[in-house]
Design a protein around this motif. Structure first.
Motif, PDB file in Angstrom:
ATOM      1  N   ALA A  66     -17.628 -28.552  17.689  1.00 12.48           N
ATOM      2  CA  ALA A  66     -16.964 -28.103  18.838  1.00 12.48           C
ATOM      3  C   ALA A  66     -16.677 -29.532  19.624  1.00 12.48           C
ATOM      4  N   ASN A  67     -17.671 -30.531  19.426  1.00 13.91           N
ATOM      5  CA  ASN A  67     -17.717 -31.831  20.078  1.00 13.91           C
ATOM      6  C   ASN A  67     -17.616 -33.117  18.946  1.00 13.91           C
ATOM      7  N   PRO A  68     -16.509 -33.259  18.561  1.00 12.58           N
ATOM      8  CA  PRO A  68     -16.546 -34.531  17.491  1.00 12.58           C
ATOM      9  C   PRO A  68     -16.929 -35.753  17.858  1.00 12.58           C
ATOM     10  N   ASP A  69     -17.101 -36.106  18.893  1.00  7.16           N
ATOM     11  CA  ASP A  69     -17.544 -37.330  19.543  1.00  7.16           C
ATOM     12  C   ASP A  69     -18.563 -37.916  18.744  1.00  7.16           C
ATOM     13  N   LEU A  70     -18.147 -39.020  18.049  1.00  7.28           N
ATOM     14  CA  LEU A  70     -19.114 -39.563  17.020  1.00  7.28           C
ATOM     15  C   LEU A  70     -20.304 -40.411  17.589  1.00  7.28           C
ATOM     16  N   LYS A  71     -20.184 -40.653  18.752  1.00 13.18           N
ATOM     17  CA  LYS A  71     -21.354 -41.301  19.561  1.00 13.18           C
ATOM     18  C   LYS A  71     -22.512 -40.094  19.967  1.00 13.18           C
ATOM     19  N   LYS A  72     -22.209 -39.049  19.860  1.00 14.91           N
ATOM     20  CA  LYS A  72     -22.989 -37.956  20.158  1.00 14.91           C
ATOM     21  C   LYS A  72     -23.139 -36.800  19.173  1.00 14.91           C
ATOM     22  N   PRO A  73     -22.479 -35.613  19.462  1.00 16.87           N
ATOM     23  CA  PRO A  73     -22.758 -34.495  18.658  1.00 16.87           C
ATOM     24  C   PRO A  73     -22.136 -34.679  17.376  1.00 16.87           C
ATOM     25  N   ARG A 102     -22.107 -36.945  15.235  1.00 22.83           N
ATOM     26  CA  ARG A 102     -22.903 -37.484  14.190  1.00 22.83           C
ATOM     27  C   ARG A 102     -23.580 -36.685  13.396  1.00 22.83           C
ATOM     28  N   LEU A 103     -23.781 -35.325  13.734  1.00 20.27           N
ATOM     29  CA  LEU A 103     -24.471 -34.472  13.070  1.00 20.27           C
ATOM     30  C   LEU A 103     -23.683 -33.828  12.097  1.00 20.27           C
ATOM     31  N   ALA A 104     -22.288 -33.749  12.463  1.00 20.72           N
ATOM     32  CA  ALA A 104     -21.259 -33.251  11.434  1.00 20.72           C
ATOM     33  C   ALA A 104     -20.995 -34.376  10.230  1.00 20.72           C
ATOM     34  N   LEU A 105     -21.254 -35.501  10.633  1.00 19.87           N
ATOM     35  CA  LEU A 105     -21.078 -36.646   9.616  1.00 19.87           C
ATOM     36  C   LEU A 105     -22.268 -36.628   8.841  1.00 19.87           C
ATOM     37  N   LYS A 106     -23.524 -36.212   9.383  1.00 17.22           N
ATOM     38  CA  LYS A 106     -24.632 -35.879   8.441  1.00 17.22           C
ATOM     39  C   LYS A 106     -24.475 -34.935   7.529  1.00 17.22           C
ATOM     40  N   ALA A 120     -26.147 -26.931   3.913  1.00 22.01           N
ATOM     41  CA  ALA A 120     -25.206 -27.701   3.141  1.00 22.01           C
ATOM     42  C   ALA A 120     -25.265 -27.275   1.600  1.00 22.01           C
ATOM     43  N   ARG A 121     -26.561 -27.108   1.123  1.00 24.43           N
ATOM     44  CA  ARG A 121     -26.673 -26.634  -0.063  1.00 24.43           C
ATOM     45  C   ARG A 121     -26.212 -25.384  -0.297  1.00 24.43           C
ATOM     46  N   ARG A 122     -25.744 -24.512   0.502  1.00 28.24           N
ATOM     47  CA  ARG A 122     -25.152 -23.153   0.385  1.00 28.24           C
ATOM     48  C   ARG A 122     -23.959 -23.371   0.611  1.00 28.24           C
ATOM     49  N   LYS A 123     -23.383 -24.641   1.210  1.00 30.74           N
ATOM     50  CA  LYS A 123     -21.826 -25.016   1.174  1.00 30.74           C
ATOM     51  C   LYS A 123     -21.347 -24.129   2.450  1.00 30.74           C
ATOM     52  N   LEU A 124     -22.321 -23.737   3.671  1.00 22.30           N
ATOM     53  CA  LEU A 124     -21.684 -23.031   4.577  1.00 22.30           C
ATOM     54  C   LEU A 124     -20.660 -24.061   5.470  1.00 22.30           C
ATOM     55  N   PRO A 125     -19.848 -23.333   6.114  1.00 20.29           N
ATOM     56  CA  PRO A 125     -18.906 -24.133   6.884  1.00 20.29           C
ATOM     57  C   PRO A 125     -19.823 -24.729   8.356  1.00 20.29           C
ATOM     58  N   PHE A 126     -19.333 -26.016   8.664  1.00 22.03           N
ATOM     59  CA  PHE A 126     -20.011 -26.667   9.982  1.00 22.03           C
ATOM     60  C   PHE A 126     -18.708 -26.875  10.943  1.00 22.03           C
ATOM     61  N   ALA A 150     -22.221 -35.818   4.512  1.00 19.42           N
ATOM     62  CA  ALA A 150     -22.838 -36.832   3.718  1.00 19.42           C
ATOM     63  C   ALA A 150     -24.024 -36.352   2.856  1.00 19.42           C
ATOM     64  N   ILE A 151     -24.795 -35.308   3.127  1.00 15.68           N
ATOM     65  CA  ILE A 151     -25.592 -34.595   2.455  1.00 15.68           C
ATOM     66  C   ILE A 151     -25.171 -33.605   1.535  1.00 15.68           C
ATOM     67  N   GLY A 152     -23.802 -33.466   1.587  1.00 15.87           N
ATOM     68  CA  GLY A 152     -23.208 -32.397   0.566  1.00 15.87           C
ATOM     69  C   GLY A 152     -22.492 -31.043   1.123  1.00 15.87           C
ATOM     70  N   GLY A 153     -22.679 -31.021   2.450  1.00 18.78           N
ATOM     71  CA  GLY A 153     -21.949 -29.979   2.973  1.00 18.78           C
ATOM     72  C   GLY A 153     -20.492 -30.054   3.027  1.00 18.78           C
ATOM     73  N   PRO A 154     -19.630 -29.021   3.060  1.00 17.98           N
ATOM     74  CA  PRO A 154     -18.191 -29.191   3.312  1.00 17.98           C
ATOM     75  C   PRO A 154     -17.809 -29.923   4.638  1.00 17.98           C
ATOM     76  N   GLY A 155     -16.788 -30.493   4.596  1.00 18.39           N
ATOM     77  CA  GLY A 155     -16.198 -31.406   5.523  1.00 18.39           C
ATOM     78  C   GLY A 155     -16.106 -30.589   6.880  1.00 18.39           C
ATOM     79  N   PRO A 156     -16.643 -31.183   8.097  1.00 19.64           N
ATOM     80  CA  PRO A 156     -16.633 -30.162   9.164  1.00 19.64           C
ATOM     81  C   PRO A 156     -15.338 -29.729   9.858  1.00 19.64           C
ATOM     82  N   ILE A 157     -15.288 -28.368  10.389  1.00 21.35           N
ATOM     83  CA  ILE A 157     -14.104 -28.093  10.986  1.00 21.35           C
ATOM     84  C   ILE A 157     -14.284 -28.745  12.448  1.00 21.35           C
ATOM     85  N   LEU A 158     -13.304 -29.470  12.832  1.00 25.76           N
ATOM     86  CA  LEU A 158     -13.403 -29.999  14.297  1.00 25.76           C
ATOM     87  C   LEU A 158     -12.485 -29.254  15.170  1.00 25.76           C
ATOM     88  N   LEU A 159     -13.161 -28.589  16.373  1.00 25.84           N
ATOM     89  CA  LEU A 159     -12.421 -27.899  17.069  1.00 25.84           C
ATOM     90  C   LEU A 159     -12.147 -28.756  18.457  1.00 25.84           C
TER      91      LEU A 159
END
Length: 83
Positions: free
Chosen positions: A15-22, A24-28, A6-12, A31-40
């Motif tokens: 591949a599974n944007p289900d907010l109940k499972k994986p 949540r990591l994209a949202l985290k 996130a500090r390096r602003k690397l893309p995230f 939240a810690i400053g990384g660029p918005g996730p690319i949802l596939l």
């Protein structure tokens, strides 16, 4: 590792944007400053448009059937596919 990326602003890429499972990591990550996730994955229209291109079909030639309005139907309608 997540904070360093996130500090390096690397893309995230998520591949599974289900907010109940994986997803949540994209949202985290965001939240810690990384660029918005690319949802596939579902419900992203990217997965459906890629499948159409692979099959050589147009949205008017297919019909989507699913059991979840958010994960199955939203992506298809965003891609112009009837559901």
């Amino acid at each position: 590792l997540l904070w360093e990326c996130a500090r390096r602003k690397l893309p995230f890429v998520c591949a599974n944007p289900d907010l109940k499972k994986p997803g949540r990591l994209a949202l985290k990550y965001k939240a810690i400053g990384g660029p918005g996730p690319i949802l596939l994955g579902k419900p992203s229209a990217i997965a459906y448009t890629a499948a159409l291109a692979y099959l050589g079909l147009t949205p008017s030639e297919v019909l989507a059937v699913g059991d979840s309005l958010h994960f199955d139907i939203k992506g298809t309608t965003d891609a112009g596919i009837d559901a």
